[in-house]
Scaffold this motif. Structure first.
Motif, short mmCIF file in Angstrom:
data_model
loop_
_atom_site.label_atom_id
_atom_site.label_comp_id
_atom_site.label_asym_id
_atom_site.label_seq_id
_atom_site.Cartn_x
_atom_site.Cartn_y
_atom_site.Cartn_z
N ASN A 1 0.98 -1.18 0.05
CA ASN A 1 0.05 -0.01 0.23
C ASN A 1 0.89 1.35 -0.12
O ASN A 1 0.85 1.97 0.97
N GLN A 2 1.64 1.52 -0.98
CA GLN A 2 2.61 2.40 -1.16
C GLN A 2 1.77 3.89 -1.20
O GLN A 2 0.92 3.92 -1.88
N HIS A 3 2.63 4.93 -1.04
CA HIS A 3 2.17 6.24 -0.91
C HIS A 3 2.22 6.54 -2.55
O HIS A 3 3.49 6.61 -2.89
N LEU A 4 1.45 7.34 -3.12
CA LEU A 4 1.59 7.71 -4.64
C LEU A 4 1.37 9.06 -4.91
O LEU A 4 0.43 9.66 -4.07
N VAL A 5 1.87 9.79 -5.95
CA VAL A 5 1.49 10.88 -6.41
C VAL A 5 1.07 10.73 -8.02
O VAL A 5 1.86 10.08 -8.64
N VAL A 6 -0.24 10.89 -8.22
CA VAL A 6 -0.81 10.58 -9.63
C VAL A 6 -1.08 11.90 -10.12
O VAL A 6 -1.97 12.61 -9.67
N LEU A 7 -0.73 12.30 -11.30
CA LEU A 7 -1.13 13.31 -12.15
C LEU A 7 -2.22 12.73 -13.11
O LEU A 7 -1.82 11.83 -14.13
N LEU A 8 -3.18 12.99 -13.09
CA LEU A 8 -4.38 12.70 -13.87
C LEU A 8 -5.16 13.80 -14.38
O LEU A 8 -5.84 14.70 -13.53
N GLN A 9 -5.54 14.08 -15.62
CA GLN A 9 -6.13 15.10 -16.00
C GLN A 9 -5.85 16.64 -15.60
O GLN A 9 -6.58 17.23 -15.56
N GLY A 10 -4.66 16.52 -15.49
CA GLY A 10 -3.99 17.82 -14.77
C GLY A 10 -4.40 18.05 -13.52
O GLY A 10 -3.99 19.35 -13.07
#
Length: 276
Positions: free
Chosen positions: A77-86
């Motif tokens: 359950n890693q911490h993520l940063v996701v760039l999605l639709q700006g």
């Protein structure tokens, strides 16, 4: 400065929401904070995804969305940063982002690599908030993480087709403040397989053969009030999010009850559409 939105399952009894906001203001006193919700059912990733999915696109591109539901880091359950639709989403790899994405593909996915981040018991403050402040100051993803592959799938939560296109099998995805029942069956799927055919929607002991475009759409205002459908009647519609919803017209979940209590429905109960 970019807007930072907050979505958690903290509720309002405890100090957690205030502590989270205070930690952001202490690091970035000009932060622009907006609450999406702090009333997500604890650890309910599907409910969380529905709420965020139907709120985030009203914010300007570049907004940062901190999601503190099932957010404790583990090897799975890693911490993520996701760039999605700006938009930037700071979230754990627990399926929420896959539900948010739908048919879209993210522009970037990075795992967060802050010192000692995995061992902290309040990751919303010690990890997610710090990442949000970094991005709000114009920081880059490369500084706080590295590219990531391996987003968790959520096929179990999707409506699916059975009987060679004769049925759609879905479930209840969310119950709102009015007691309205929101499913995971979207209009595009319904229309693609309906093909002009008649249909029956089966939910608990109810059978529905018509879906409306608005809550009052089923009211025939040409009839006298005593003869028309109205408050207290059960209906189905495609809501503003484009998904199938069931409601009691002009109900009050806190007094007479809503669709959830009056029909006896709960989260993840099955919903079946049969095409004739």
């Amino acid at each position: 400065m970019a807007i930072i939105t907050l979505t958690t399952d903290f509720g309002y009894k405890d100090p957690y929401v205030s502590a989270l906001k205070g930690s952001i203001y202490s690091e970035l006193d000009q932060a622009l904070l907006v609450d999406i919700s702090h009333q997500v059912t604890p650890f309910d990733t599907q409910e969380c995804a529905y709420i965020v999915k139907n709120a985030f696109h009203y914010f300007p591109e570049g907004s940062i969305h901190l999601i503190g539901v099932d957010a404790e880091a583990t090897p799975e359950n890693q911490h993520l940063v996701v760039l999605l639709q700006g938009h930037y989403f700071i979230v754990a790899n627990n399926g929420i982002i896959e539900l948010l994405m739908g048919d879209q593909q993210p522009e970037k996915v990075y795992s967060v690599a802050l010192p000692n981040a995995a061992s902290l018991s309040f990751p919303e403050i010690h990890v997610l908030a710090k990442v949000a402040c970094h991005l709000a100051r114009g920081g880059t993803l490369e500084v706080i993480g590295k590219p990531f592959e391996g987003l968790k799938g959520t096929k179990d939560f999707e409506a699916h087709i059975t009987d060679n296109g004769k049925k759609i099998q879905g479930s209840i995805e969310y119950i709102d403040n009015y007691g309205n029942i929101i499913t995971n069956i979207d209009r595009h799927l319904f229309e693609a397989y309906r093909n002009g055919r008649d249909f029956e929607i089966l939910i608990r002991d109810k059978k529905i053969t018509e879906v409306y475009e608005s809550y009052s759409g089923f009211v025939n205002f040409e009839l006298e009030k005593s003869k028309r459908k109205g408050p207290g009647d059960f209906l189905a519609l495609f809501n503003s999010a484009g998904v199938l919803e069931f409601a009691i017209y002009k109900s009050n979940a806190k007094t007479v009850g809503g669709a959830r209590t009056l029909i006896g429905l709960k989260h993840r109960d099955p919903v079946t559409i049969i095409f004739n």
